[in-house]
Design a protein around this motif. Structure first.
Motif, PDB file in Angstrom:
ATOM      1  N   GLY B  79     -19.442  -2.044  72.939  1.00 15.39           N
ATOM      2  CA  GLY B  79     -20.173  -2.715  74.019  1.00 15.39           C
ATOM      3  C   GLY B  79     -19.268  -3.399  75.029  1.00 15.39           C
ATOM      4  N   GLY B  80     -17.977  -3.065  75.019  1.00 12.56           N
ATOM      5  CA  GLY B  80     -17.039  -3.721  75.933  1.00 12.56           C
ATOM      6  C   GLY B  80     -17.318  -3.439  77.399  1.00 12.56           C
ATOM      7  N   ALA B  81     -18.000  -2.327  77.699  1.00 14.74           N
ATOM      8  CA  ALA B  81     -18.277  -1.975  79.099  1.00 14.74           C
ATOM      9  C   ALA B  81     -19.750  -2.139  79.462  1.00 14.74           C
ATOM     10  CB  ALA B  81     -17.818  -0.536  79.371  1.00 14.74           C
ATOM     11  N   VAL B  82     -20.499  -2.798  78.599  1.00 17.97           N
ATOM     12  CA  VAL B  82     -21.926  -3.022  78.879  1.00 17.97           C
ATOM     13  C   VAL B  82     -22.095  -4.089  79.961  1.00 17.97           C
ATOM     14  CG1 VAL B  82     -24.042  -4.023  77.897  1.00 17.97           C
ATOM     15  CG2 VAL B  82     -22.744  -2.295  76.606  1.00 17.97           C
ATOM     16  N   ALA B  83     -22.997  -3.835  80.906  1.00 17.35           N
ATOM     17  CA  ALA B  83     -23.343  -4.837  81.930  1.00 17.35           C
ATOM     18  C   ALA B  83     -24.843  -5.069  81.835  1.00 17.35           C
ATOM     19  CB  ALA B  83     -22.953  -4.343  83.319  1.00 17.35           C
ATOM     20  N   ALA B  84     -25.237  -6.142  81.174  1.00 14.70           N
ATOM     21  CA  ALA B  84     -26.654  -6.386  80.906  1.00 14.70           C
ATOM     22  C   ALA B  84     -27.154  -7.698  81.483  1.00 14.70           C
ATOM     23  CB  ALA B  84     -26.887  -6.371  79.390  1.00 14.70           C
ATOM     24  N   HIS B  85     -26.286  -8.367  82.290  1.00 14.04           N
ATOM     25  CA  HIS B  85     -26.663  -9.699  82.785  1.00 14.04           C
ATOM     26  C   HIS B  85     -26.303  -9.905  84.244  1.00 14.04           C
ATOM     27  CE1 HIS B  85     -26.433 -10.346  78.366  1.00 14.04           C
ATOM     28  NE2 HIS B  85     -27.569 -10.964  78.622  1.00 14.04           N
ATOM     29  N   GLY B  86     -26.624  -8.912  85.076  1.00  9.56           N
ATOM     30  CA  GLY B  86     -26.411  -9.097  86.515  1.00  9.56           C
ATOM     31  C   GLY B  86     -24.969  -9.088  86.956  1.00  9.56           C
ATOM     32  N   GLU B  87     -24.097  -8.445  86.190  1.00  5.45           N
ATOM     33  CA  GLU B  87     -22.689  -8.351  86.595  1.00  5.45           C
ATOM     34  C   GLU B  87     -22.490  -7.250  87.631  1.00  5.45           C
ATOM     35  OE1 GLU B  87     -23.827  -7.703  83.506  1.00  5.45           O
ATOM     36  OE2 GLU B  87     -22.734  -8.831  81.966  1.00  5.45           O
ATOM     37  N   LEU B  88     -21.385  -7.343  88.336  1.00 10.86           N
ATOM     38  CA  LEU B  88     -20.930  -6.206  89.133  1.00 10.86           C
ATOM     39  C   LEU B  88     -20.104  -5.308  88.226  1.00 10.86           C
ATOM     40  CD1 LEU B  88     -20.644  -5.159  92.227  1.00 10.86           C
ATOM     41  CD2 LEU B  88     -18.249  -5.799  91.843  1.00 10.86           C
ATOM     42  N   VAL B  89     -20.508  -4.038  88.118  1.00 13.45           N
ATOM     43  CA  VAL B  89     -19.675  -3.080  87.396  1.00 13.45           C
ATOM     44  C   VAL B  89     -18.603  -2.572  88.356  1.00 13.45           C
ATOM     45  CG1 VAL B  89     -19.588  -0.834  86.252  1.00 13.45           C
ATOM     46  CG2 VAL B  89     -21.522  -2.373  85.828  1.00 13.45           C
ATOM     47  N   LEU B 425     -18.963  -6.721  72.546  1.00 15.63           N
ATOM     48  CA  LEU B 425     -20.158  -7.483  72.173  1.00 15.63           C
ATOM     49  C   LEU B 425     -20.478  -7.307  70.694  1.00 15.63           C
ATOM     50  CD1 LEU B 425     -22.526  -6.510  75.150  1.00 15.63           C
ATOM     51  CD2 LEU B 425     -21.484  -8.767  74.747  1.00 15.63           C
ATOM     52  N   VAL B 426     -20.211  -6.098  70.196  1.00 20.18           N
ATOM     53  CA  VAL B 426     -20.694  -5.720  68.870  1.00 20.18           C
ATOM     54  C   VAL B 426     -20.094  -6.593  67.773  1.00 20.18           C
ATOM     55  CG1 VAL B 426     -20.660  -3.854  67.170  1.00 20.18           C
ATOM     56  CG2 VAL B 426     -21.216  -3.342  69.555  1.00 20.18           C
ATOM     57  N   LYS B 427     -18.798  -6.928  67.904  1.00 20.46           N
ATOM     58  CA  LYS B 427     -18.132  -7.583  66.782  1.00 20.46           C
ATOM     59  C   LYS B 427     -17.742  -9.023  67.036  1.00 20.46           C
ATOM     60  CE  LYS B 427     -16.297  -3.143  66.148  1.00 20.46           C
ATOM     61  NZ  LYS B 427     -15.058  -2.415  66.397  1.00 20.46           N
ATOM     62  N   LYS B 428     -18.161  -9.585  68.169  1.00 22.40           N
ATOM     63  CA  LYS B 428     -17.642 -10.923  68.456  1.00 22.40           C
ATOM     64  C   LYS B 428     -18.116 -11.957  67.438  1.00 22.40           C
ATOM     65  CE  LYS B 428     -20.912 -12.233  72.082  1.00 22.40           C
ATOM     66  NZ  LYS B 428     -21.100 -12.748  73.442  1.00 22.40           N
ATOM     67  N   GLY B 429     -19.251 -11.705  66.831  1.00 18.89           N
ATOM     68  CA  GLY B 429     -19.716 -12.619  65.780  1.00 18.89           C
ATOM     69  C   GLY B 429     -18.854 -12.599  64.529  1.00 18.89           C
ATOM     70  N   TYR B 430     -18.000 -11.596  64.422  1.00 18.71           N
ATOM     71  CA  TYR B 430     -17.155 -11.458  63.228  1.00 18.71           C
ATOM     72  C   TYR B 430     -15.675 -11.661  63.531  1.00 18.71           C
ATOM     73  CZ  TYR B 430     -21.519  -9.203  62.119  1.00 18.71           C
ATOM     74  OH  TYR B 430     -22.859  -8.945  61.969  1.00 18.71           O
ATOM     75  N   LEU B 431     -15.378 -12.029  64.777  1.00 17.33           N
ATOM     76  CA  LEU B 431     -13.976 -12.186  65.163  1.00 17.33           C
ATOM     77  C   LEU B 431     -13.244 -13.144  64.223  1.00 17.33           C
ATOM     78  CD1 LEU B 431     -11.704 -11.534  67.214  1.00 17.33           C
ATOM     79  CD2 LEU B 431     -12.533 -13.438  68.614  1.00 17.33           C
ATOM     80  N   ASP B 432     -13.968 -14.177  63.773  1.00 13.30           N
ATOM     81  CA  ASP B 432     -13.304 -15.168  62.929  1.00 13.30           C
ATOM     82  C   ASP B 432     -13.020 -14.667  61.514  1.00 13.30           C
ATOM     83  OD1 ASP B 432     -15.796 -15.195  61.829  1.00 13.30           O
ATOM     84  OD2 ASP B 432     -16.161 -17.334  62.098  1.00 13.30           O
ATOM     85  N   SER B 433     -13.427 -13.432  61.211  1.00 10.57           N
ATOM     86  CA  SER B 433     -13.004 -12.860  59.927  1.00 10.57           C
ATOM     87  C   SER B 433     -11.569 -12.330  60.023  1.00 10.57           C
ATOM     88  CB  SER B 433     -13.931 -11.713  59.507  1.00 10.57           C
ATOM     89  OG  SER B 433     -13.764 -10.591  60.357  1.00 10.57           O
ATOM     90  N   THR B 434     -11.102 -12.130  61.247  1.00 10.47           N
ATOM     91  CA  THR B 434      -9.796 -11.508  61.479  1.00 10.47           C
ATOM     92  C   THR B 434      -8.819 -12.466  62.136  1.00 10.47           C
ATOM     93  OG1 THR B 434     -10.899  -9.377  61.734  1.00 10.47           O
ATOM     94  CG2 THR B 434      -8.670  -9.525  62.583  1.00 10.47           C
ATOM     95  N   ASN B 457     -15.373  -9.817  82.609  1.00 10.13           N
ATOM     96  CA  ASN B 457     -16.057  -9.336  81.418  1.00 10.13           C
ATOM     97  C   ASN B 457     -16.507 -10.482  80.505  1.00 10.13           C
ATOM     98  OD1 ASN B 457     -17.073  -6.965  80.441  1.00 10.13           O
ATOM     99  ND2 ASN B 457     -15.217  -6.328  79.378  1.00 10.13           N
ATOM    100  N   PRO B 458     -17.234 -11.453  81.049  1.00  9.99           N
ATOM    101  CA  PRO B 458     -17.603 -12.622  80.247  1.00  9.99           C
ATOM    102  C   PRO B 458     -18.519 -12.247  79.085  1.00  9.99           C
ATOM    103  CG  PRO B 458     -18.766 -12.642  82.346  1.00  9.99           C
ATOM    104  CD  PRO B 458     -17.750 -11.531  82.425  1.00  9.99           C
ATOM    105  N   GLY B 459     -18.362 -12.944  77.990  1.00  9.62           N
ATOM    106  CA  GLY B 459     -19.195 -12.695  76.805  1.00  9.62           C
ATOM    107  C   GLY B 459     -18.649 -11.584  75.927  1.00  9.62           C
ATOM    108  N   LYS B 460     -17.650 -10.858  76.397  1.00 10.75           N
ATOM    109  CA  LYS B 460     -16.995  -9.888  75.542  1.00 10.75           C
ATOM    110  C   LYS B 460     -15.871 -10.605  74.787  1.00 10.75           C
ATOM    111  CE  LYS B 460     -19.682  -7.288  77.893  1.00 10.75           C
ATOM    112  NZ  LYS B 460     -19.341  -6.450  79.020  1.00 10.75           N
TER     113      LYS B 460
END
Lengths: 464, 464
Positions: B79-89, B425-434, B457-460
């Motif tokens: 999900g690193g290239a996802v734009a789901a919140h009004g970003e400019l791609v 986006l997919v793994k940011k909740g698990y970043l603290d495992s690494t 790329n905020p939120g990534k």
């Protein structure tokens, strides 16, 4: 420890087992590196044996506002380990052990104060090699190698120190312990702080443990010494050898360099004098490679690019030939040489070499200039010898004028003012020849993040 | 462009030649990557053709407070290239050219939007190779490869993308252009910002040009497919092959993976079914190496570690064997698989694999789990297939429960929650495992330096 400085008393009280000294000879010994331009004046020398001690020292430094100079083998040539302004020297000398070896991972884990040569020996015990190598191997420490991303004589084949660091433990400027990458081959989990710490010259934190990747031993090699009739053919000889052989090293030096090494006791390789020489080492794993080596040599002879040559017939002779190149730095040391360690892209070498030769000939008519370098990496070492009787400060002042011109030339050729020695104190005035103002601003910002109080090796790399 | 958004009007006015679109189908197309979990909702799509345009867009973004999603081939799985919140791609798609090649430096300079396969082809035209390779080669862009430090199937021999980047031009979050390392082999002049940008997932800046090191073509190779009777012997087979051969690849997959590829049209390799398979590729430059390959195979057969095997007799057959491994991702795509891309040290693989097998067996009794991976790099891909009829959000929710357990296991084995896909986006909740809290704090601080307004790329990777 015999000091009444309340800061040191507090440190000794917090860490009663820490070796801490303020003895004059120790202050002088640990306060300087192989540069001799600054008068050592540290506050004290601390020699911790454990990571926790390093952390406690850094926390103490933050409490007391004392600057810390991380210190390894102090073989640096850029003043990166100089302590001349009341800093605490934090020597990693006693943290010098091999901690672990894993045969499946092929990783050797070591403390930072271990000498490069001890790393070589430990790798060899396991049938593997740590392939970064250079002349200071017996004295330099792996921590210092990492702090400058040390290069040396095998870069053409194996790359710099950076390529061999599988993991780093680092104590940051705020005393946090970071355990970076932990030996993983694949790890895409955000910014690679391990890579950021490599070549940071102790300005962001202190390497307290390193996991080193090891390689298979190289194939059998031969060493060849080539005599070159002129400077202009150097890159052609390199191209010829590189296209035919698997080069392990390709090193250049001038006759002036050779004369100094011979005066230091090395054995004369040729009857006649030649202006330039190359030492090259290459794989001879099979007959085809042996034939290719002879073919490269003969092709260069036919073109008139090489006027004489000798190939090693034994390990002893290989070592003898290598000594002609590796003995240079030691042979020059008594002349207090002023050193430039510069690099350009390999493709920019011919133009840069020609320009530099002209520049140095004009700029230093009265000084002796000795050149050598790692031609295959685009890396040139220029040594200006101090004439007898000339005051050292005046000598350095005159040399700096020429370095300014050299820095301009490097800027034009998109080169680097420091190929492998680091910036330290010696080159910080020229950093902007290699890094843009925007880059330097980013570097300052990053230092602020890892070392908020500016206590880690302050004044090295750039001014606070 | 047909939008009345004053921010976009300002951008179009500043850059009249910029292709800027707000068409619904384009917003959807450019607003997502190979993950399908988020609904694309970008503000607009900008497709610059020049570095100056990229800089101007970033400056505009800072003035207007608009977030920017850098966008390449959008083959990412995090999900690193996802734009789901009004970003400019900011798509680099039109900046897709080879800019230069230098035969002496062996450096290919390219724009970031060029596909990996086009880089392979350009290198081949000059008799050299760019050795990073993986299945998405036709669609992924080199800029995205750099942003995630892409790995793939040749890492065991050539390392990750990081090893092949000789220089980077980057536009930072404040619109500054940094020209990093400029193709130098040796350059010890402070923090290596090039290395910092690699794997930063577009959160620090945008890669606008890359200088890629090329390598000699590999020796002739053979491909072998091995059938394994059990999971436990996998690392033993790997050790046997690694000790005897120069491995170019060593890839593992399960029978379930094979069945999906066969259903997708690939050719059945063996009469009988086997639970596990390995595809390995190795050098056969000479007779000794050919003999070693057969010896490794026979040694494994004798030990009972391998139950069947086939060796490629032609390039066509080699491609056929590779298709069994490389076709997996495509064959699984219709099942909307939930993906884990994890790694541990090679030495930790046996324990981690055993533990993971137990964990997944218990946690997913009703889901189909398909495994494959780059065993020689300690990298395992786990794909959980969505059962027909199960709501996707519910499916992801259930899978996330298992990822939590997997992350715990990775923490124990000092592994990484993302080997090569990135965090996104997919793994940011698990970043603290690494990465430790201290590391994440340093990363946030560094982002603040390069992207002070938090627009890249905020939120990534982590939340703002």
């Amino acid at each position: 420890m015999s000091s009444n400085d309340p800061r040191l008393l507090a440190l000794q009280q917090a860490l009663p087992e820490l070796r801490l000294t303020t003895e004059a000879s120790e202050l002088e010994h640990y306060g300087r590196d192989w540069t001799r331009r600054w008068t050592p004046a540290p506050l004290a020398i601390a020699l911790p044996t454990r990571i926790e001690e390093v952390q406690a020292i850094v926390r103490w430094a933050n409490e007391q506002g004392v600057a810390v100079v991380p210190s390894g083998g102090r073989t640096g040539l850029s003043g990166g380990a100089v302590a001349a302004h009341g800093e605490l020297v934090l020597s990693l000398e006693r943290m010098n052990k091999v901690l672990a070896f894993d045969a499946v991972d092929r990783i050797l884990t070591v403390q930072p104060g271990i000498a490069l040569e001890a790393v070589h020996n430990a790798a060899r015990e396991h049938g593997l090699v740590y392939p970064v190598d250079f002349a200071a191997r017996g004295s330099c420490s792996i921590g210092g190698n990492i702090a400058t991303n040390a290069g040396g004589i095998r870069v053409i084949r194996y790359g710099n120190t950076r390529e061999w660091i599988a993991g780093l433990k680092v104590v940051t400027g705020s005393g946090e312990l970071l355990d970076l990458n932990r030996g993983l081959i694949k790890n895409s989990s955000g910014y690679d702080l391990r890579q950021l710490l490599i070549a940071s010259e102790g300005t962001l934190g202190i390497v307290v443990e390193a996991s080193l990747r090891l390689a298979d031993p190289p194939p059998p090699t031969n060493v060849m010494l080539l005599a070159l009739p002129s400077f202009e053919v150097l890159m052609q000889v390199f191209a010829e050898f590189r296209s035919r052989l698997q080069l392990e090293a390709f090193e250049f030096f001038t006759d002036r360099a050779l004369q100094h090494v011979l005066a230091h006791g090395a054995q004369k390789p040729f009857e006649e004098l030649h202006p330039y020489y190359v030492v090259t080492e290459f794989a001879i794993g099979n007959e085809a490679q042996e034939a290719a080596a002879m073919a490269a040599f003969e092709a260069c002879m036919e073109q008139g690019w090489v006027s004489d040559g000798v190939i090693s017939q034994s390990d002893a002779q290989a070592a003898q030939l290598w000594r002609l190149r590796e003995g240079i730095t030691e042979a020059l040391a008594p002349y207090k040489p002023y050193k430039n360690d510069v690099s350009v892209r390999i493709s920019a070498m011919p133009a840069f070499l020609a320009e530099t030769q002209t520049l140095l000939g004009q700029a230093y008519p009265e000084f002796e200039v000795v050149w050598f370098g790692h031609i295959g990496d685009g890396n040139l070492h220029i040594n200006v010898l101090k004439p007898d009787g000339l005051d050292n400060d005046e000598f350095v002042r005159q040399c700096e004028q020429v370095t300014k011109l050299l820095a301009q030339s490097l800027r034009q050729h998109a080169g680097s003012i420091s190929a492998e020695h680091g910036i330290g104190l010696v080159k910080k005035g020229y950093l902007d020849s290699t890094r843009s103002a925007a880059e330097i601003a980013v570097m300052r910002g990053i230092k602020q993040v890892l070392d908020p109080n500016g206590l880690m090796n302050p004044g090295k790399l750039f001014d606070p």
